[in-house]
Design a protein around this motif. Structure first.
Motif, PDB file in Angstrom:
ATOM      1  N   VAL A  81       8.814   5.401   4.793  1.00 42.80           N
ATOM      2  CA  VAL A  81       8.881   4.694   6.080  1.00 42.80           C
ATOM      3  C   VAL A  81       9.648   3.390   5.889  1.00 42.80           C
ATOM      4  O   VAL A  81       9.433   2.651   4.931  1.00 42.80           O
ATOM      5  CB  VAL A  81       7.455   4.410   6.595  1.00 42.80           C
ATOM      6  CG1 VAL A  81       7.502   3.639   7.910  1.00 42.80           C
ATOM      7  CG2 VAL A  81       6.681   5.704   6.771  1.00 42.80           C
ATOM      8  N   TYR A  82      10.517   3.118   6.804  1.00 44.08           N
ATOM      9  CA  TYR A  82      11.373   1.921   6.746  1.00 44.08           C
ATOM     10  C   TYR A  82      10.999   0.972   7.883  1.00 44.08           C
ATOM     11  O   TYR A  82      10.285   1.365   8.800  1.00 44.08           O
ATOM     12  CB  TYR A  82      12.849   2.352   6.843  1.00 44.08           C
ATOM     13  CG  TYR A  82      13.273   3.220   5.690  1.00 44.08           C
ATOM     14  CD1 TYR A  82      13.762   2.657   4.512  1.00 44.08           C
ATOM     15  CD2 TYR A  82      13.154   4.612   5.765  1.00 44.08           C
ATOM     16  CE1 TYR A  82      14.141   3.455   3.439  1.00 44.08           C
ATOM     17  CE2 TYR A  82      13.519   5.410   4.690  1.00 44.08           C
ATOM     18  CZ  TYR A  82      14.024   4.835   3.534  1.00 44.08           C
ATOM     19  OH  TYR A  82      14.386   5.618   2.464  1.00 44.08           O
ATOM     20  N   PRO A  83      11.405  -0.321   7.877  1.00 44.42           N
ATOM     21  CA  PRO A  83      12.466  -0.919   7.061  1.00 44.42           C
ATOM     22  C   PRO A  83      12.057  -1.232   5.617  1.00 44.42           C
ATOM     23  O   PRO A  83      12.883  -1.207   4.722  1.00 44.42           O
ATOM     24  CB  PRO A  83      12.798  -2.210   7.809  1.00 44.42           C
ATOM     25  CG  PRO A  83      11.532  -2.572   8.510  1.00 44.42           C
ATOM     26  CD  PRO A  83      10.916  -1.268   8.911  1.00 44.42           C
ATOM     27  N   ASP A  84      10.786  -1.555   5.394  1.00 43.73           N
ATOM     28  CA  ASP A  84      10.354  -1.725   4.001  1.00 43.73           C
ATOM     29  C   ASP A  84      10.036  -0.337   3.477  1.00 43.73           C
ATOM     30  O   ASP A  84       9.081   0.282   3.957  1.00 43.73           O
ATOM     31  CB  ASP A  84       9.108  -2.613   3.932  1.00 43.73           C
ATOM     32  CG  ASP A  84       9.373  -4.030   4.416  1.00 43.73           C
ATOM     33  OD1 ASP A  84      10.483  -4.514   4.151  1.00 43.73           O
ATOM     34  OD2 ASP A  84       8.485  -4.611   5.063  1.00 43.73           O
ATOM     35  N   PRO A  85      10.791   0.168   2.515  1.00 40.12           N
ATOM     36  CA  PRO A  85      10.572   1.553   2.103  1.00 40.12           C
ATOM     37  C   PRO A  85       9.223   1.740   1.401  1.00 40.12           C
ATOM     38  O   PRO A  85       9.044   1.348   0.253  1.00 40.12           O
ATOM     39  CB  PRO A  85      11.744   1.832   1.146  1.00 40.12           C
ATOM     40  CG  PRO A  85      12.169   0.488   0.667  1.00 40.12           C
ATOM     41  CD  PRO A  85      11.854  -0.483   1.761  1.00 40.12           C
ATOM     42  N   VAL A  86       8.283   2.283   2.132  1.00 42.41           N
ATOM     43  CA  VAL A  86       6.972   2.628   1.571  1.00 42.41           C
ATOM     44  C   VAL A  86       6.726   4.104   1.848  1.00 42.41           C
ATOM     45  O   VAL A  86       7.181   4.646   2.852  1.00 42.41           O
ATOM     46  CB  VAL A  86       5.830   1.777   2.180  1.00 42.41           C
ATOM     47  CG1 VAL A  86       5.968   0.333   1.767  1.00 42.41           C
ATOM     48  CG2 VAL A  86       5.789   1.907   3.691  1.00 42.41           C
ATOM     49  N   SER A 111      -7.067  11.436   6.478  1.00 40.79           N
ATOM     50  CA  SER A 111      -6.729  10.503   5.405  1.00 40.79           C
ATOM     51  C   SER A 111      -5.241  10.202   5.470  1.00 40.79           C
ATOM     52  O   SER A 111      -4.404  11.111   5.477  1.00 40.79           O
ATOM     53  CB  SER A 111      -7.068  11.125   4.050  1.00 40.79           C
ATOM     54  OG  SER A 111      -6.478  10.392   2.996  1.00 40.79           O
ATOM     55  N   ALA A 112      -4.899   8.905   5.523  1.00 43.43           N
ATOM     56  CA  ALA A 112      -3.500   8.474   5.490  1.00 43.43           C
ATOM     57  C   ALA A 112      -3.413   7.184   4.687  1.00 43.43           C
ATOM     58  O   ALA A 112      -4.082   6.208   5.004  1.00 43.43           O
ATOM     59  CB  ALA A 112      -2.964   8.261   6.893  1.00 43.43           C
ATOM     60  N   GLU A 113      -2.618   7.179   3.624  1.00 41.00           N
ATOM     61  CA  GLU A 113      -2.519   6.005   2.738  1.00 41.00           C
ATOM     62  C   GLU A 113      -1.101   5.835   2.223  1.00 41.00           C
ATOM     63  O   GLU A 113      -0.317   6.790   2.191  1.00 41.00           O
ATOM     64  CB  GLU A 113      -3.446   6.174   1.525  1.00 41.00           C
ATOM     65  CG  GLU A 113      -4.929   6.231   1.844  1.00 41.00           C
ATOM     66  CD  GLU A 113      -5.768   6.262   0.570  1.00 41.00           C
ATOM     67  OE1 GLU A 113      -5.367   5.608  -0.412  1.00 41.00           O
ATOM     68  OE2 GLU A 113      -6.799   6.942   0.557  1.00 41.00           O
ATOM     69  N   LEU A 114      -0.807   4.636   1.776  1.00 39.93           N
ATOM     70  CA  LEU A 114       0.445   4.380   1.073  1.00 39.93           C
ATOM     71  C   LEU A 114       0.295   4.880  -0.363  1.00 39.93           C
ATOM     72  O   LEU A 114      -0.701   4.576  -1.029  1.00 39.93           O
ATOM     73  CB  LEU A 114       0.770   2.887   1.064  1.00 39.93           C
ATOM     74  CG  LEU A 114       0.889   2.188   2.417  1.00 39.93           C
ATOM     75  CD1 LEU A 114       1.199   0.712   2.214  1.00 39.93           C
ATOM     76  CD2 LEU A 114       1.955   2.844   3.275  1.00 39.93           C
ATOM     77  N   CYS A 115       1.268   5.649  -0.843  1.00 39.83           N
ATOM     78  CA  CYS A 115       1.144   6.191  -2.195  1.00 39.83           C
ATOM     79  C   CYS A 115       2.482   6.719  -2.677  1.00 39.83           C
ATOM     80  O   CYS A 115       3.222   7.353  -1.919  1.00 39.83           O
ATOM     81  CB  CYS A 115       0.107   7.324  -2.213  1.00 39.83           C
ATOM     82  SG  CYS A 115      -0.153   8.014  -3.860  1.00 39.83           S
ATOM     83  N   GLY A 116       2.779   6.491  -3.941  1.00 42.37           N
ATOM     84  CA  GLY A 116       4.032   6.968  -4.506  1.00 42.37           C
ATOM     85  C   GLY A 116       3.858   8.088  -5.506  1.00 42.37           C
ATOM     86  O   GLY A 116       4.821   8.493  -6.158  1.00 42.37           O
TER      87      GLY A 116
END
Length: 214
Positions: A81-86, A111-116
């Motif tokens: 997701v942009y503009p900050d690429p997470v 469940s929805a989280e930021l994760c790489g």
């Protein structure tokens, strides 16, 4: 060289870090906050904020919520997701759906989280989930250890087998019953079975001891 078998095991436990976090908040409340986790091929260790021991009935409910998500065969979606690429990982709904209406209460049930990290593509790939232990590690911090895949299936099979043995033991009396209860107590304590089931079996065995050996 990539060890794909090991990666598959880790991916399953990594995805279930997210689902476990969701289930803990569902059962214990929004104060639950992840304080750390270690994802290994054989298990997942998850630390979270909670001020008291988690009751066996709560652990059983947490385990049930997670296993329901496996039975529901939910797709796992990831999108940058942009503009900050997470990278956002969502289980059961596309990330685009969440972004189209961020305030929707419908998203409270997923469940929805930021994760790489690396994840499985559908929850069914995990086969099963078992919560093996719960303990306090610091003031206001609890730790659970869980397993997925064949480790979880084996844990459930062991618990079922011990339950059957306890039922059989109830048909005996005297010294034979005492011997069986002692043996069962030792195995219930030491074998890797779901902690909620372990609590149930301990109660069952203590009742057997009280009523048949008094």
């Amino acid at each position: 060289m990539v060890d794909y078998d090991r990666r598959k095991l880790i991916a399953s436990n990594h995805t279930f870090t997210h689902i476990l976090n969701f289930a803990l908040r569902e059962v214990l409340g929004d104060h639950v906050d992840q304080k750390g986790s270690i994802v290994l091929p054989e298990n997942l260790r998850f630390d979270f904020s909670h001020g008291k021991p988690v009751k066996p009935e709560e652990l059983k409910k947490i385990e049930s919520i997670v296993n329901e998500q496996i039975k529901d065969e939910m797709d796992v979606f990831a999108k940058e997701v942009y503009p900050d690429p997470v990278r956002v990982v969502a289980i059961g709904r596309k990330v685009e759906d969440l972004l189209s209406d961020p305030q929707s209460e419908e998203w409270l049930s997923i469940s929805a989280e930021l994760c790489g990290g690396t994840h499985i593509s559908n929850t069914r790939e995990a086969k099963a989930f078992a919560l093996l232990s719960e303990e306090g590690i610091a003031k206001g911090i609890r730790r659970v250890t869980t397993v997925t895949l064949d480790y979880a299936l084996k844990a459930a099979e062991l618990a079922s087998s011990l339950g059957q043995e306890a039922n059989e033991a109830s048909k005996t009396e005297g010294s034979l019953l005492e011997q069986k209860v002692r043996s069962l107590n030792g195995r219930v304590e030491s074998l890797p079975i779901p902690t909620a089931k372990k609590a149930e079996l301990k109660v069952k065995l203590s009742v057997l001891q009280a009523f048949h050996l008094s």
